[in-house]
Design an enzyme around this catalytic site. Structure first.
Site, PDB file in Angstrom:
ATOM      1  N   ARG A 121       0.763  -0.968   0.079  1.00 51.89           N
ATOM      2  CA  ARG A 121      -0.077   0.459  -0.057  1.00 51.89           C
ATOM      3  C   ARG A 121       1.291   1.409   0.142  1.00 51.89           C
ATOM      4  NH1 ARG A 121      -3.417  -1.282   5.349  1.00 51.89           N
ATOM      5  NH2 ARG A 121      -2.119  -3.284   5.008  1.00 51.89           N
ATOM      6  N   GLU A 149      -9.389  -9.975  10.216  1.00 52.11           N
ATOM      7  CA  GLU A 149      -9.176  -9.126   8.708  1.00 52.11           C
ATOM      8  C   GLU A 149     -10.099  -9.160   7.754  1.00 52.11           C
ATOM      9  OE1 GLU A 149      -6.102  -8.577   8.531  1.00 52.11           O
ATOM     10  OE2 GLU A 149      -5.748  -9.174  10.842  1.00 52.11           O
TER      11      GLU A 149
HETATM   12  C1  UD1 Z   1      -2.271  -6.013  10.955  1.00 50.43           C
HETATM   13  C2  UD1 Z   1      -3.223  -6.946  11.757  1.00 50.43           C
HETATM   14  C3  UD1 Z   1      -4.232  -6.443  12.069  1.00 50.43           C
HETATM   15  C4  UD1 Z   1      -3.771  -5.137  12.647  1.00 50.43           C
HETATM   16  C5  UD1 Z   1      -2.444  -4.320  11.947  1.00 50.43           C
HETATM   17  C6  UD1 Z   1      -2.232  -3.179  12.811  1.00 50.43           C
HETATM   18  C7  UD1 Z   1      -2.647  -9.310  10.474  1.00 50.43           C
HETATM   19  C8  UD1 Z   1      -2.942 -10.874  10.202  1.00 50.43           C
HETATM   20  N1  UD1 Z   1      -3.073  -8.320  10.490  1.00 50.43           N
HETATM   21  O1  UD1 Z   1      -2.729  -5.706   9.496  1.00 50.43           O
HETATM   22  O2  UD1 Z   1      -5.391  -7.299  12.219  1.00 50.43           O
HETATM   23  O3  UD1 Z   1      -5.030  -4.355  12.761  1.00 50.43           O
HETATM   24  O4  UD1 Z   1      -1.419  -5.262  11.306  1.00 50.43           O
HETATM   25  O5  UD1 Z   1      -1.727  -2.124  12.028  1.00 50.43           O
HETATM   26  O6  UD1 Z   1      -1.242  -9.754  11.621  1.00 50.43           O
HETATM   27  N2  UD1 Z   1       5.052  -8.836   8.138  1.00 50.43           N
HETATM   28  C9  UD1 Z   1       6.014  -9.846   8.146  1.00 50.43           C
HETATM   29  N3  UD1 Z   1       6.142 -11.080   6.723  1.00 50.43           N
HETATM   30  C10 UD1 Z   1       4.429 -10.675   6.175  1.00 50.43           C
HETATM   31  C11 UD1 Z   1       3.980  -9.943   6.220  1.00 50.43           C
HETATM   32  C12 UD1 Z   1       3.448  -8.581   7.187  1.00 50.43           C
HETATM   33  O7  UD1 Z   1       6.855  -9.363   8.768  1.00 50.43           O
HETATM   34  O8  UD1 Z   1       4.621 -11.400   5.583  1.00 50.43           O
HETATM   35  C13 UD1 Z   1       5.141  -7.142   8.975  1.00 50.43           C
HETATM   36  C14 UD1 Z   1       4.837  -6.246   7.914  1.00 50.43           C
HETATM   37  O9  UD1 Z   1       6.525  -5.964   7.366  1.00 50.43           O
HETATM   38  C15 UD1 Z   1       4.415  -5.261   9.042  1.00 50.43           C
HETATM   39  C16 UD1 Z   1       4.096  -5.973  10.131  1.00 50.43           C
HETATM   40  O10 UD1 Z   1       4.345  -7.352   9.654  1.00 50.43           O
HETATM   41  O11 UD1 Z   1       5.696  -4.768   9.690  1.00 50.43           O
HETATM   42  C17 UD1 Z   1       2.513  -6.037   9.760  1.00 50.43           C
HETATM   43  O12 UD1 Z   1       1.955  -6.390   8.601  1.00 50.43           O
HETATM   44  P1  UD1 Z   1       1.481  -5.313   7.550  1.00 50.43           P
HETATM   45  O13 UD1 Z   1       0.685  -5.841   6.132  1.00 50.43           O
HETATM   46  O14 UD1 Z   1       1.418  -3.957   7.633  1.00 50.43           O
HETATM   47  O15 UD1 Z   1      -0.080  -6.554   8.924  1.00 50.43           O
HETATM   48  P2  UD1 Z   1      -1.767  -5.360   8.478  1.00 50.43           P
HETATM   49  O16 UD1 Z   1      -2.571  -5.520   7.505  1.00 50.43           O
HETATM   50  O17 UD1 Z   1      -1.800  -3.943   8.405  1.00 50.43           O
HETATM   51 MG    MG Z   2      -0.166  -2.666   8.900  1.00 48.36          MG
END
Ligand code: UD1
Ligand code: MG
Length: 434
Positions: free
Chosen positions: A17, A151
């Protein structure tokens, strides 16, 4: 005394995003990558900080190793196990209490993290109530008990209407992670392994789950460039307040741009519109309106208005005025009042740099040094063709091109085209009557 704890920071995601070729956690806030801030808060609490990386792994590790040593980096198998749950799969925390933070939450502070530790539940999860919950996982609470996190992409219309969202910070007992992480499935809208599914699994097995209501401002995730700009405004406001509390005078502080690496000592005055970047140190100095200072050290000096100090400038007891650019130069006891470029130079005490002085430090291939001794009077519009070295007590006449070489003490250096006077020229050129 709180139990020792391990902190896991999830930083492996792409951050699509953000619409950027750069990994999300490497986008900068107040001059440092956003991941720096959550690691900094974590390091204030524990020696066991585990950072999960995958997307642009090497760049993320290299960036963080500039600030921190002894971090543990774990590489997620993001191809086969994408998602925040996938990110937890290879994590081996040292302690029994494990706090998990998203790496896209730069505004979180130590005090906020500590609130999770005072709670004995098997799972403590952060919850915020938001007017606009879009983009976040919704927390389904029934009879005052957390049931699960849904989610957004998997939520039904009625679940989407829930305003209580998951802020993305959790404290788990290690055994909870050991039990449930291997059982996660990716049967959801994104085909990802969600860490958030651990909540429902734990609830079904009767674990204690405690929702902790937190402040939106500290827990806001950065998911877009709008979020990035907002987070930077909040962070910069904190920095300005911190330094004003420490004794810095700021005029119209909201117009001053300030980075995390900037430090002040003594009493400093910073006027409106100033931009201070990198590892700049300002000691007992006055920085006037709309000056830009990068990676420089300024002591007992005044700078600007509208001056530009580029990296590695060192000023001591010096006055630098408007439209003066300084780069990689040391000025001690110097006055350079107007309109000059001083690059790769060392200038001694008592020297005066006239308006329009230029150090010609670059021949198109290499950069060269200009060394000016003490009490040198550099007349206006002088060019110093580097490498050039001028001893103490020298006068350079206005308009001189000082060619490369060494110049001894107690001389006048002058290169000037003799004046020609052509009588009657004006009338001849413009005609009579002018
Ligand atoms: C996540 C939460 C959501 C919450 C939100 C708060 C999950 C499934 N969802 O969603 O419930 O409301 O955060 O901000 O956890 N990351 C990894 N590996 C991956 C994917 C992500 O390390 O495969 C890390 C990203 O770098 C990031 C964090 O996890 O720092 C959150 O990932 P992001 O994609 O922003 O999750 P959200 O969709 O915001
Ligand atoms: Mg996030």
């Amino acid at each position: 005394m709180l139990n020792p704890l391990s902190i896991v920071i999830l930083a492996a995601g792409k951050g699509s995003r953000m619409k950027s070729p750069k990994a999300k956690v490497l986008h900068e806030i107040c001059g440092r990558e956003m991941l720096y801030y959550s690691i900094k808060a974590a390091r204030e609490i524990t020696d066991d900080v585990i950072v999960v990386v995958a997307h642009q792994r090497d760049a993320v590790i290299a960036a963080m190793e500039r600030y921190f040593s002894d971090l543990t980096f774990i590489t997620q198998d993001a191809e086969n196990f994408p998602g925040t749950g996938g990110a937890m799969m290879g994590v081996k925390p040292k302690y029994d209490d494990v706090l998990v933070l998203n790496g896209d939450m730069p505004l979180i502070e130590r005090t906020a993290i500590e609130k999770f530790l005072a709670n004995p539940a098997d799972i403590v999860m952060s919850v915020i109530s938001l007017e606009n919950p879009s983009g976040y996982g919704r927390v389904v609470i029934e009879n005052d008990r957390v049931q699960r996190i849904v989610e957004e992409k998997d939520a039904s219309a009625s679940e989407k209407a829930i305003h209580t969202v998951n802020a993305g910070v959790y404290a788990f007992k290690h055994h909870v992670l050991q039990t449930y992480i291997p059982q996660l499935s990716n049967a959801n809208a994104q085909g990802e392994y969600y860490l958030t599914d651990v909540i429902e699994m734990g609830r079904n097995d009767g674990l204690s789950i405690s929702p902790l209501f937190v402040e939106e401002v500290e827990f806001k995730g950065v998911n877009s460039k709008n979020d990035l700009a907002n987070a930077e405004m909040i962070m910069m406001d904190r920095l300005r307040r911190l330094w004003m509390d420490a004794g810095v005078i700021m005029q119209l502080p909201e117009t001053i741009y300030l980075e995390e690496g900037v430090k002040f000592e003594g009493e400093c005055v910073i006027e409106n519109g100033v931009r201070l970047c990198g590892n700049t140190l300002i000691v007992n100095s006055h920085i006037k309106a709309h000056s830009v200072i990068e990676d420089s050290t300024i002591t007992n000096s005044d700078v600007g208005p509208l001056a530009h100090l580029r990296p590695l400038s060192v000023l001591e007891d010096t006055h630098v005025g408007n439209f003066v650019e300084v780069k990689k130069s040391t000025l001690k006891g110097v006055k350079a009042g107007h309109l000059s470029y001083l690059g790769d130079a060392t200038i001694g005490e008592g020297s005066n740099i006239g308006a329009g002085t230029i150090t010609c430090n670059y021949d198109g291939v290499k950069k060269y040094q200009t060394i000016i001794g003490k009490n040198v009077f550099v007349g206006s519009d002088t060019q110093l063709v580097a490498p050039v070295e001028i001893a103490d007590n020298v006068m350079i006449a206005a308009g001189t091109t000082v060619t490369a070489g060494k110049y001894e003490s107690d001389i006048l250096i002058l290169s000037r085209t003799p004046i020609r006077k052509v009588a009657g020229f004006f009338t001849k050129f413009f005609g009579k009557g002018k």
